[in-house]
Design a protein around this motif. Structure first.
Motif, PDB file in Angstrom:
ATOM      1  N   ASN A 173       0.817  -1.216   0.000  1.00 14.03           N
ATOM      2  CA  ASN A 173       0.000   0.000   0.000  1.00 14.03           C
ATOM      3  C   ASN A 173       0.846   1.258   0.000  1.00 14.03           C
ATOM      4  O   ASN A 173       0.449   2.280  -0.544  1.00 14.03           O
ATOM      5  N   LYS A 176       2.963   1.021  -3.664  1.00 12.45           N
ATOM      6  CA  LYS A 176       2.107   0.836  -4.854  1.00 12.45           C
ATOM      7  C   LYS A 176       2.934   0.420  -6.070  1.00 12.45           C
ATOM      8  O   LYS A 176       2.988   1.124  -7.095  1.00 12.45           O
ATOM      9  N   ASN A 178       4.313  -1.666  -9.460  1.00  9.21           N
ATOM     10  CA  ASN A 178       3.720  -2.255 -10.655  1.00  9.21           C
ATOM     11  C   ASN A 178       3.998  -3.749 -10.720  1.00  9.21           C
ATOM     12  O   ASN A 178       3.212  -4.512 -11.277  1.00  9.21           O
ATOM     13  N   TYR A 253      -2.949  -8.911  -4.452  1.00 12.19           N
ATOM     14  CA  TYR A 253      -4.314  -8.421  -4.239  1.00 12.19           C
ATOM     15  C   TYR A 253      -4.341  -7.040  -3.588  1.00 12.19           C
ATOM     16  O   TYR A 253      -5.349  -6.638  -3.024  1.00 12.19           O
ATOM     17  N   SER A 254      -3.228  -6.306  -3.648  1.00 13.09           N
ATOM     18  CA  SER A 254      -3.210  -4.946  -3.100  1.00 13.09           C
ATOM     19  C   SER A 254      -3.597  -3.950  -4.191  1.00 13.09           C
ATOM     20  O   SER A 254      -3.583  -4.283  -5.379  1.00 13.09           O
ATOM     21  N   SER A 255      -3.914  -2.740  -3.767  1.00 16.55           N
ATOM     22  CA  SER A 255      -4.295  -1.646  -4.681  1.00 16.55           C
ATOM     23  C   SER A 255      -5.265  -2.153  -5.751  1.00 16.55           C
ATOM     24  O   SER A 255      -6.251  -2.782  -5.433  1.00 16.55           O
ATOM     25  N   ASP A 256      -4.929  -1.886  -7.025  1.00 19.33           N
ATOM     26  CA  ASP A 256      -5.796  -2.348  -8.120  1.00 19.33           C
ATOM     27  C   ASP A 256      -5.346  -3.706  -8.635  1.00 19.33           C
ATOM     28  O   ASP A 256      -5.716  -4.109  -9.725  1.00 19.33           O
ATOM     29  N   GLY A 257      -4.520  -4.383  -7.870  1.00 13.42           N
ATOM     30  CA  GLY A 257      -3.928  -5.648  -8.317  1.00 13.42           C
ATOM     31  C   GLY A 257      -2.521  -5.369  -8.796  1.00 13.42           C
ATOM     32  O   GLY A 257      -2.277  -4.412  -9.535  1.00 13.42           O
ATOM     33  N   VAL A 258      -1.574  -6.158  -8.340  1.00 16.54           N
ATOM     34  CA  VAL A 258      -0.164  -5.953  -8.683  1.00 16.54           C
ATOM     35  C   VAL A 258       0.373  -7.230  -9.323  1.00 16.54           C
ATOM     36  O   VAL A 258       0.119  -8.333  -8.827  1.00 16.54           O
ATOM     37  N   ARG A 303      -0.356  -7.470 -19.198  1.00 19.43           N
ATOM     38  CA  ARG A 303      -1.718  -7.982 -19.405  1.00 19.43           C
ATOM     39  C   ARG A 303      -1.753  -9.179 -20.342  1.00 19.43           C
ATOM     40  O   ARG A 303      -1.011  -9.241 -21.316  1.00 19.43           O
TER      41      ARG A 303
END
Ligand SMILES: [Zn+2]
Length: 306
Positions: A173, A176, A178, A253-258, A303
């Protein structure tokens, strides 16, 4: 931290905390009952020497156990949290308190580092001090080889992995990132009483272990495999059904997914005081993390579907 101003951030991480015990109940006769701090193993406690970290400094104590002569040979009682106890040479609660020990004092084993057959490192808390050593060695390699990374690299030790990945949550957190490359230990399954059917077929000495699990990003795994293949680094594979049980889960599973993945060091006798790791595996985990970092590009898009 390398390139702290870079927008694209990569973390390499290992947890630094060690399983231990807490003083939970001091009897009026001067014995101490304990509770776990992490997955400490009651089965190995009897006859172990410990250090109680009291307010007045370290206090030596032992986990006592009734003599074989005094036990009922037919129906032996196994060590559990209900019957293991510490003796620090005191005969009353007051005497223990005078040593600076109180409910909540932390207890660790005193066992030290040794090597076996010039092949294995042995000691307590190889899980996961070995990880801290390995990511520090990656930093050393980057410096010695004068590598210029195109992204920000954060080399971090977490706390509280052993009680539920809490430190990694805070780190994720805060930074953050990537990408997160986590290193921890996993079970060598070649010694007695371990099922390969449930635990897999993993060996100390056969290289770093790449994990497949929901929290693991397969495209980051592909980078590990390319780095291993290009540089002749041996590796093994492990699958986990729900969670990896490592900080990888916390990062993923932190932030928007790492984008996260795990490189594990095979280890024998986890959570005992004789945790064993193979020297060559330690070197190969270092090399694998290092070579993988060299393959990651600035702003790399991991992705699956673009
Ligand atoms: Zn552990």
């Amino acid at each position: 931290m390398i390139n702290p101003k870079a927008k694209y951030k990569v973390v390499i991480e290992a947890h630094a905390d060690e399983i231990s015990w807490f003083v939970n109940y001091i009897t009026k006769e001067g014995l101490i009952y304990v509770i776990r701090n992490g997955g400490s193993d009651h089965q190995i406690a009897p006859s172990k020497r410990v250090i109680i970290h009291g307010d007045k400094g370290p206090v030596t104590a032992v986990f006592g156990w009734p003599a074989i002569h005094t036990r009922n040979g037919e129906k032996e009682e196994a060590p559990t949290l209900k019957n293991i106890f510490l003796d620090c040479g005191c005969t009353s609660k007051e005497e223990i308190e005078e040593l600076g020990i109180h409910v909540g004092s932390v207890i660790t084993y005193e066992d030290l580092f040794i090597t076996l057959n010039d092949r294995y490192y042995v000691g307590r808390a190889m899980d996961n001090r070995a990880g801290g050593f390995m990511i520090a060695e990656v930093a050393r390699l980057l410096k010695e080889n004068k590598v210029t990374l195109p992204f920000g690299l954060y080399i971090v030790n977490s706390v509280q992995e052993e009680i539920g990945l809490r430190g990694a949550e805070m780190i994720a957190n805060r930074i953050k990132p990537n990408v997160a490359i986590v290193t921890d230990v996993t079970h060598d399954t070649q010694t007695p009483m371990i099922s390969k059917i449930s635990q897999g077929d993993l060996f100390c000495g056969k290289g770093p272990v790449i994990s497949y699990a929901p929290a693991v990003h397969n495209n980051l795994n592909k980078i590990f495999i390319q780095a291993a293949t290009d540089n002749n680094i041996p590796f093994q594979r492990q699958a986990s059904s729900r969670s990896t049980g490592t900080d990888t889960d916390a990062f993923a599973y932190s932030s928007d997914g790492v984008v996260s993945a795990l490189i594990s060091l095979p280890l024998r006798y986890m959570h005992t005081t004789v945790e064993m790791v193979h020297k060559e595996d330690v070197d190969n985990v270092i090399r694998l993390i290092y070579e993988s970092l060299l393959l990651i590009t600035d702003g790399q898009d991991f992705r699956y579907i673009k």
